[in-house]
Design a protein around this motif. Sequence first.
Motif, PDB file in Angstrom:
ATOM      1  N   ASP A  85       0.846  -1.233   0.145  1.00 56.91           N
ATOM      2  CA  ASP A  85       0.112   0.009   0.156  1.00 56.91           C
ATOM      3  C   ASP A  85       0.933   1.566  -0.016  1.00 56.91           C
ATOM      4  N   ILE A  86       2.210   1.315   0.205  1.00 59.36           N
ATOM      5  CA  ILE A  86       2.958   2.229   0.209  1.00 59.36           C
ATOM      6  C   ILE A  86       2.960   2.977  -1.067  1.00 59.36           C
ATOM      7  N   PRO A  87       2.987   2.636  -2.186  1.00 57.43           N
ATOM      8  CA  PRO A  87       2.926   3.456  -3.253  1.00 57.43           C
ATOM      9  C   PRO A  87       1.627   4.088  -3.425  1.00 57.43           C
ATOM     10  N   LYS A  88       0.556   3.496  -3.175  1.00 57.81           N
ATOM     11  CA  LYS A  88      -0.922   3.909  -3.062  1.00 57.81           C
ATOM     12  C   LYS A  88      -0.725   5.257  -2.115  1.00 57.81           C
ATOM     13  N   ALA A  89      -0.130   5.129  -1.013  1.00 56.96           N
ATOM     14  CA  ALA A  89      -0.001   6.170  -0.072  1.00 56.96           C
ATOM     15  C   ALA A  89       0.822   7.628  -0.572  1.00 56.96           C
ATOM     16  N   VAL A  90       1.686   6.968  -1.372  1.00 55.41           N
ATOM     17  CA  VAL A  90       2.709   8.043  -1.937  1.00 55.41           C
ATOM     18  C   VAL A  90       1.652   8.703  -3.108  1.00 55.41           C
ATOM     19  N   GLN A  91       1.163   8.203  -3.596  1.00 51.98           N
ATOM     20  CA  GLN A  91       0.029   8.772  -4.862  1.00 51.98           C
ATOM     21  C   GLN A  91      -0.863   9.740  -3.978  1.00 51.98           C
ATOM     22  N   MET A  92      -1.243   9.315  -2.858  1.00 51.44           N
ATOM     23  CA  MET A  92      -2.590   9.909  -2.190  1.00 51.44           C
ATOM     24  C   MET A  92      -1.685  11.179  -1.555  1.00 51.44           C
ATOM     25  N   VAL A  93      -0.516  11.005  -1.160  1.00 51.87           N
ATOM     26  CA  VAL A  93      -0.029  12.401  -0.454  1.00 51.87           C
ATOM     27  C   VAL A  93       0.290  13.250  -1.724  1.00 51.87           C
ATOM     28  N   ASN A  94       0.620  13.013  -2.882  1.00 52.41           N
ATOM     29  CA  ASN A  94       0.637  13.680  -4.179  1.00 52.41           C
ATOM     30  C   ASN A  94      -0.459  14.549  -4.327  1.00 52.41           C
ATOM     31  N   LYS A  95      -1.636  13.591  -4.302  1.00 52.36           N
ATOM     32  CA  LYS A  95      -2.922  13.999  -4.730  1.00 52.36           C
ATOM     33  C   LYS A  95      -3.424  15.169  -3.661  1.00 52.36           C
ATOM     34  N   VAL A  96      -3.211  14.777  -2.428  1.00 51.07           N
ATOM     35  CA  VAL A  96      -3.877  15.839  -1.655  1.00 51.07           C
ATOM     36  C   VAL A  96      -3.148  17.296  -1.446  1.00 51.07           C
ATOM     37  N   ILE A  97      -1.923  17.038  -1.818  1.00 47.62           N
ATOM     38  CA  ILE A  97      -1.152  18.413  -2.031  1.00 47.62           C
ATOM     39  C   ILE A  97      -1.236  19.167  -3.314  1.00 47.62           C
ATOM     40  N   ALA A  98      -1.774  18.251  -4.430  1.00 51.92           N
ATOM     41  CA  ALA A  98      -2.343  18.901  -5.360  1.00 51.92           C
ATOM     42  C   ALA A  98      -3.576  19.555  -5.300  1.00 51.92           C
ATOM     43  N   ALA A  99      -4.311  19.001  -4.396  1.00 48.61           N
ATOM     44  CA  ALA A  99      -5.460  19.652  -4.214  1.00 48.61           C
ATOM     45  C   ALA A  99      -5.771  20.800  -3.142  1.00 48.61           C
ATOM     46  N   GLY A 100      -4.586  21.051  -2.779  1.00 49.88           N
ATOM     47  CA  GLY A 100      -4.425  22.244  -1.751  1.00 49.88           C
ATOM     48  C   GLY A 100      -3.983  22.063  -0.216  1.00 49.88           C
ATOM     49  N   ALA A 101      -3.713  20.836  -0.204  1.00 50.21           N
ATOM     50  CA  ALA A 101      -3.214  20.430   1.226  1.00 50.21           C
ATOM     51  C   ALA A 101      -1.970  21.324   1.737  1.00 50.21           C
ATOM     52  N   THR A 102      -2.036  22.073   2.712  1.00 51.04           N
ATOM     53  CA  THR A 102      -0.844  22.728   3.252  1.00 51.04           C
ATOM     54  C   THR A 102       0.080  22.234   3.643  1.00 51.04           C
ATOM     55  N   LEU A 103       1.346  22.204   3.081  1.00 46.85           N
ATOM     56  CA  LEU A 103       2.632  21.747   3.754  1.00 46.85           C
ATOM     57  C   LEU A 103       3.525  22.587   4.262  1.00 46.85           C
ATOM     58  N   VAL A 104       3.463  23.961   3.762  1.00 48.74           N
ATOM     59  CA  VAL A 104       4.167  25.082   4.023  1.00 48.74           C
ATOM     60  C   VAL A 104       3.280  25.992   4.667  1.00 48.74           C
ATOM     61  N   MET A 105       3.316  26.472   5.700  1.00 48.30           N
ATOM     62  CA  MET A 105       2.314  27.847   6.367  1.00 48.30           C
ATOM     63  C   MET A 105       2.497  29.170   5.496  1.00 48.30           C
ATOM     64  N   GLU A 106       1.805  29.979   5.634  1.00 44.61           N
ATOM     65  CA  GLU A 106       1.858  31.340   4.818  1.00 44.61           C
ATOM     66  C   GLU A 106       3.009  32.140   5.648  1.00 44.61           C
ATOM     67  N   ASP A 107       3.327  31.841   6.956  1.00 44.07           N
ATOM     68  CA  ASP A 107       4.823  32.339   7.558  1.00 44.07           C
ATOM     69  C   ASP A 107       5.955  31.631   7.282  1.00 44.07           C
ATOM     70  N   GLY A 108       5.944  30.699   6.240  1.00 46.27           N
ATOM     71  CA  GLY A 108       7.038  29.908   5.769  1.00 46.27           C
ATOM     72  C   GLY A 108       7.431  28.829   6.637  1.00 46.27           C
ATOM     73  N   LYS A 109       6.734  28.282   7.668  1.00 46.21           N
ATOM     74  CA  LYS A 109       7.274  27.163   8.474  1.00 46.21           C
ATOM     75  C   LYS A 109       6.315  26.077   8.276  1.00 46.21           C
ATOM     76  N   ILE A 110       6.666  25.093   8.348  1.00 49.99           N
ATOM     77  CA  ILE A 110       6.347  23.678   8.003  1.00 49.99           C
ATOM     78  C   ILE A 110       4.763  23.474   8.861  1.00 49.99           C
ATOM     79  N   ARG A 111       4.031  22.938   8.098  1.00 50.22           N
ATOM     80  CA  ARG A 111       2.658  22.586   8.960  1.00 50.22           C
ATOM     81  C   ARG A 111       2.786  21.402  10.235  1.00 50.22           C
ATOM     82  N   ARG A 112       2.090  21.906  11.260  1.00 43.97           N
ATOM     83  CA  ARG A 112       2.424  20.994  12.604  1.00 43.97           C
ATOM     84  C   ARG A 112       0.960  20.908  12.991  1.00 43.97           C
ATOM     85  N   ASP A 113       0.903  19.755  13.794  1.00 42.71           N
ATOM     86  CA  ASP A 113      -0.359  19.344  14.772  1.00 42.71           C
ATOM     87  C   ASP A 113      -0.308  19.917  15.932  1.00 42.71           C
TER      88      ASP A 113
END
Length: 182
Positions: A85-113
């Motif tokens: 399932d790892i290749p599918k998970a990689v595809q899903m990561v790319n899909k959600v990033i392409a759909a607008g998931a935030t990886l880097v915040m507006e202040d230039g810092k990495i997204r955190r929980d």
Amino acid sequence: MGDQGDKENPFEYNAEKMKAPHDGPPMQDAHFLRGTTPMHKAATLLNFEEVDKLLAAGSDDIDTGDVLNQTPLILLARCHYKPEDIPKAVQMVNKVIAAGATLVMEDGKIRRDDYGDSVLHLAAMATCKNGPGILKALVDALPAETKGKLCGARCKNFGNTTLHWATLSGDMDSCQLLIDAG
């Protein structure tokens, strides 16, 4: 203390045990927290058809956090997947990033929980099961000009960098990926 003989040292690192296969889906309904959206579940459980339906219906939950501010991308990063399932998970990561998931915040810092762990920290922690694929997809999506800085950011709870977590997880390919990223 006497001779330990053939007894196993419980403190000795054993990478093969960490990578032992596990059964079942990466997460089950009981594992999702309050505030989880259908997008969280669909993305994390690698249900591409459902993610596509939600996006087509105008869902804006691609970047919604649950009660711990864990977005679908963060859950994807932290889950342990079966090897097939790892290749599918990689595809899903790319899909959600392409759909607008935030990886880097507006202040230039990495997204955190809300624990202070970044999406990169959580992906590096999971490399013991997932290998470097998910982490690589995330690192590749970072802006080139700040990639090294973002990879070197420390988590808020333990002060570890992404490289610390990859090292503790025992995946040498992930460690090399992060060294190469700067």
